[in-house]
Design a protein around this motif. Structure first.
Motif, short mmCIF file in Angstrom:
data_model
loop_
_atom_site.label_atom_id
_atom_site.label_comp_id
_atom_site.label_asym_id
_atom_site.label_seq_id
_atom_site.Cartn_x
_atom_site.Cartn_y
_atom_site.Cartn_z
N PHE A 131 1.25 -1.51 -0.39
CA PHE A 131 -0.16 -0.04 0.15
C PHE A 131 0.98 0.83 0.09
N LYS A 132 0.39 1.98 -0.81
CA LYS A 132 1.12 3.36 -0.89
C LYS A 132 -0.13 4.60 -0.83
N TYR A 133 0.14 5.44 0.47
CA TYR A 133 -0.49 6.69 0.70
C TYR A 133 0.03 7.89 1.21
N ASN A 134 -0.08 8.58 1.05
CA ASN A 134 0.30 10.14 1.16
C ASN A 134 2.18 9.77 1.38
N GLY A 135 2.88 9.19 1.20
CA GLY A 135 4.45 9.38 0.98
C GLY A 135 4.84 7.63 2.10
N GLU A 136 3.62 7.39 2.74
CA GLU A 136 3.75 6.06 3.72
C GLU A 136 3.85 4.79 3.10
N THR A 137 4.49 3.64 2.94
CA THR A 137 4.38 2.10 2.30
C THR A 137 4.06 1.74 3.67
N ILE A 138 3.34 0.55 3.05
CA ILE A 138 2.60 -0.90 3.92
C ILE A 138 3.24 -1.91 3.17
N CYS A 139 3.29 -2.42 3.67
CA CYS A 139 3.98 -4.41 3.31
C CYS A 139 3.46 -4.97 4.23
N ILE A 140 2.55 -5.70 3.40
CA ILE A 140 1.55 -7.13 4.39
C ILE A 140 1.99 -7.93 3.21
#
Length: 113
Positions: A53-62
């Motif tokens: 996921f990428k949102y507002n420069g944030e990254t979440i790896c699942i």
């Protein structure tokens, strides 16, 4: 309650995981980018990350843990976070010195950590 899949393969587990992630992306808004099987690599880790996921420069790896082995999914997720961080450091050094955190989630579809 959802019962564990005794012999479910990865594709079967994704039937449970995908709707949850798509709903989360929809709630977050139109600026969310959800990538599936995103390839990252560094000198120690290579291969696809199940979801990014990428949102507002944030990254979440699942990372999808195999069967009921969430602990192995957590370990795999940590290794993948290192690959993403290494990749981002190269790009950020070209742009700026600001670096945002990278978040990780491991799931078996029943358990999320």
């Amino acid at each position: 309650a959802v019962a564990p899949l005794p012999q479910g393969c990865e594709a079967t587990r994704r039937l449970y995981i995908d709707p949850i992630l798509l709903a989360a992306a929809r709630v977050a808004g139109p600026d969310v980018v959800l990538e599936v099987e995103k390839e990252y690599e560094n000198q120690d880790v290579w291969g696809p990350i199940d979801y990014v996921f990428k949102y507002n420069g944030e990254t979440i790896c699942i990372t999808e843990g195999k069967k009921d082995q969430l602990d192995k999914g957590v370990i795999q997720n940590i290794a993948q976070l290192a690959a993403v961080a290494d990749h981002r450091k190269r790009k950020i050094s070209e742009i700026s010195s600001e670096e945002k955190p990278i978040y990780g989630i491991a799931t078996t579809y029943l358990n999320w950590q």
